[in-house]
Design an enzyme around this catalytic site. Structure first.
Site, PDB file in Angstrom:
ATOM      1  N   ASP A   1       0.861  -1.181   0.000  1.00 27.67           N
ATOM      2  CA  ASP A   1       0.000   0.000   0.000  1.00 27.67           C
ATOM      3  C   ASP A   1       0.895   1.228   0.000  1.00 27.67           C
ATOM      4  OD1 ASP A   1      -2.359   1.590   0.269  1.00 27.67           O
ATOM      5  OD2 ASP A   1      -1.895   1.846   2.385  1.00 27.67           O
ATOM      6  N   SER A   2       0.287   2.377  -0.271  1.00 26.44           N
ATOM      7  CA  SER A   2       1.033   3.633  -0.220  1.00 26.44           C
ATOM      8  C   SER A   2       1.468   3.967   1.209  1.00 26.44           C
ATOM      9  CB  SER A   2       0.152   4.754  -0.762  1.00 26.44           C
ATOM     10  OG  SER A   2      -1.073   4.787  -0.059  1.00 26.44           O
TER      11      SER A   2
ATOM     12  N   CYS B   1      -3.597  -1.151  -2.158  1.00 24.93           N
ATOM     13  CA  CYS B   1      -3.930   0.260  -2.354  1.00 24.93           C
ATOM     14  C   CYS B   1      -4.921   0.408  -3.515  1.00 24.93           C
ATOM     15  CB  CYS B   1      -2.642   1.021  -2.655  1.00 24.93           C
ATOM     16  SG  CYS B   1      -2.885   2.757  -2.987  1.00 24.93           S
TER      17      CYS B   1
ATOM     18  N   GLU C   1      -5.936   9.496   9.341  1.00 25.12           N
ATOM     19  CA  GLU C   1      -4.559   9.383   9.859  1.00 25.12           C
ATOM     20  C   GLU C   1      -4.376  10.212  11.127  1.00 25.12           C
ATOM     21  OE1 GLU C   1      -1.409   9.174   7.062  1.00 25.12           O
ATOM     22  OE2 GLU C   1      -2.365   7.393   6.250  1.00 25.12           O
TER      23      GLU C   1
ATOM     24  N   CYS D   1     -11.268   2.908  -0.798  1.00 27.46           N
ATOM     25  CA  CYS D   1      -9.973   3.419  -0.336  1.00 27.46           C
ATOM     26  C   CYS D   1      -9.627   2.673   0.947  1.00 27.46           C
ATOM     27  CB  CYS D   1     -10.079   4.920  -0.077  1.00 27.46           C
ATOM     28  SG  CYS D   1      -8.611   5.615   0.698  1.00 27.46           S
TER      29      CYS D   1
ATOM     30  N   HIS E   1      -8.402   3.495   3.676  1.00 26.22           N
ATOM     31  CA  HIS E   1      -8.672   4.146   4.968  1.00 26.22           C
ATOM     32  C   HIS E   1     -10.150   4.188   5.333  1.00 26.22           C
ATOM     33  CE1 HIS E   1      -4.630   5.439   4.231  1.00 26.22           C
ATOM     34  NE2 HIS E   1      -4.567   6.188   5.314  1.00 26.22           N
TER      35      HIS E   1
HETATM   36  N1  DGL Z   1      -4.018   3.730  -0.049  1.00 24.50           N
HETATM   37  C1  DGL Z   1      -4.722   4.767  -0.792  1.00 24.50           C
HETATM   38  C2  DGL Z   1      -5.939   4.154  -1.486  1.00 24.50           C
HETATM   39  O1  DGL Z   1      -6.446   3.127  -1.106  1.00 24.50           O
HETATM   40  C3  DGL Z   1      -5.147   5.901   0.105  1.00 24.50           C
HETATM   41  C4  DGL Z   1      -4.004   6.767   0.600  1.00 24.50           C
HETATM   42  C5  DGL Z   1      -3.269   7.448  -0.518  1.00 24.50           C
HETATM   43  O2  DGL Z   1      -3.808   8.399  -1.146  1.00 24.50           O
HETATM   44  O3  DGL Z   1      -2.159   7.040  -0.786  1.00 24.50           O
HETATM   45  O4  DGL Z   1      -6.402   4.705  -2.448  1.00 24.50           O
END
Ligand code: DGL
Length: 268
Positions: free
Chosen positions: A13-14, A76, A155, A187, A189
């Site tokens: 993931d990011s 992600c 976050e 997403c 989060h």
């Molecule tokens: N992990 C990203 C997503 O699921 C969210 C956070 C980001 O923008 O990197 O799209």
């Protein structure tokens, strides 16, 4: 040579949001060895271009390939929407994203054929969820809305605060009025905002969290390939590209995930 089934599953993931997928995979398949990579030096991906997200995603995928993974889960949503094909073409192991499982679950859940999607700016602009839903359910009506402030609110641990409710009302107002009966939390989060989203959308709108569905499809894939590890408890390893201590603290605070040790791998 080591049994191929013993090789780890890579999950990336990011940042830390993909731990929602990591948790689902870990719960479903405790005996699997797992390696998680959070690209914390480059987060957020959600406001970046396809070229940049693809470049970052390929770097992480190649790093994990070097750890001799047997499969890769792109946890992600933004990376799955923008870079999945590029990642799949560059690796010799199977690659799964979160968009298809989320779209499949939404297509199965909707009764009135009217589905909402929320995600980062890049995910929504890519149209990837809409395309995946239409392929599964021709004639489906889709309403997609980007919610860029949700990631920083999560976050900060602000999901219980009034400010988050106000922001969520602003983003979700159009979706609520549109008559959708299913909403994809597109997403990593957003599962943490399920409570506030549910309060605003009401009990008749089904919320789809693709983490569980992704874990299920990962297991199916491994079974099909004869790569499911049997018995024992697998190892868990965590890597980030920056600030491991912050990752450790947030993982515990936000997700209750106990990350014993976080290793740093910075890209040049
Ligand atoms: N992990 C990203 C997503 O699921 C969210 C956070 C980001 O923008 O990197 O799209």
């Amino acid at each position: 040579m080591k049994n191929r089934a013993d090789r780890p599953i890579g999950i990336f993931d990011s940042g830390l949001g993909g731990l929602t997928v990591f948790q689902a995979v870990s719960r479903r398949m405790p005996e699997e060895n797992l390696i998680y990579f959070g690209d914390t030096a480059h987060v957020p991906y959600g406001s970046k271009s396809r070229e940049t997200v693809t470049r970052y995603s390929l770097d992480v995928a190649r790093f994990l390939a070097g750890k001799r993974i047997k499969a890769l889960v792109v946890a992600c949503n933004t990376s799955s929407a923008l870079a999945l094909n590029a990642v799949a073409q560059s690796l010799a192991v199977p690659v799964l994203g979160v968009i298809q499982p989320g779209a499949d679950a939404a297509a199965a859940a909707t009764s009135n054929g009217h589905v909402g999607i929320i995600g980062t700016e890049a995910t929504i602009a890519s149209g990837a969820y809409t395309a995946a839903l239409r392929a599964r359910l021709p004639g489906v009506r889709v309403k997609a809305t980007a919610c860029p402030l949700f990631v920083p609110l999560v976050e900060e641990g602000w999901w219980g605060r009034q400010a988050t409710t106000l922001v969520a009302r602003y983003y979700l107002g159009g979706l609520k009025r549109s008559g959708i009966d299913t909403l994809v939390l597109g997403c990593t989060h957003y599962p943490l905002l399920k409570g506030v989203v549910r309060r605003i959308m009401g009990p008749r709108v089904r919320l789809i969290d693709s983490a569980e569905q992704t874990a299920l499809e990962t297991e199916r894939l491994l079974l099909d390939l004869g790569l499911r590890r049997q018995g024992g408890r697998g190892q868990r390893r965590f890597f980030v590209s920056d600030a491991p201590k912050r990752f450790l603290k947030l993982a515990r605070r936000l997700l209750g995930v106990r990350v014993g040790n976080v290793e740093l791998h910075a890209f040049d």
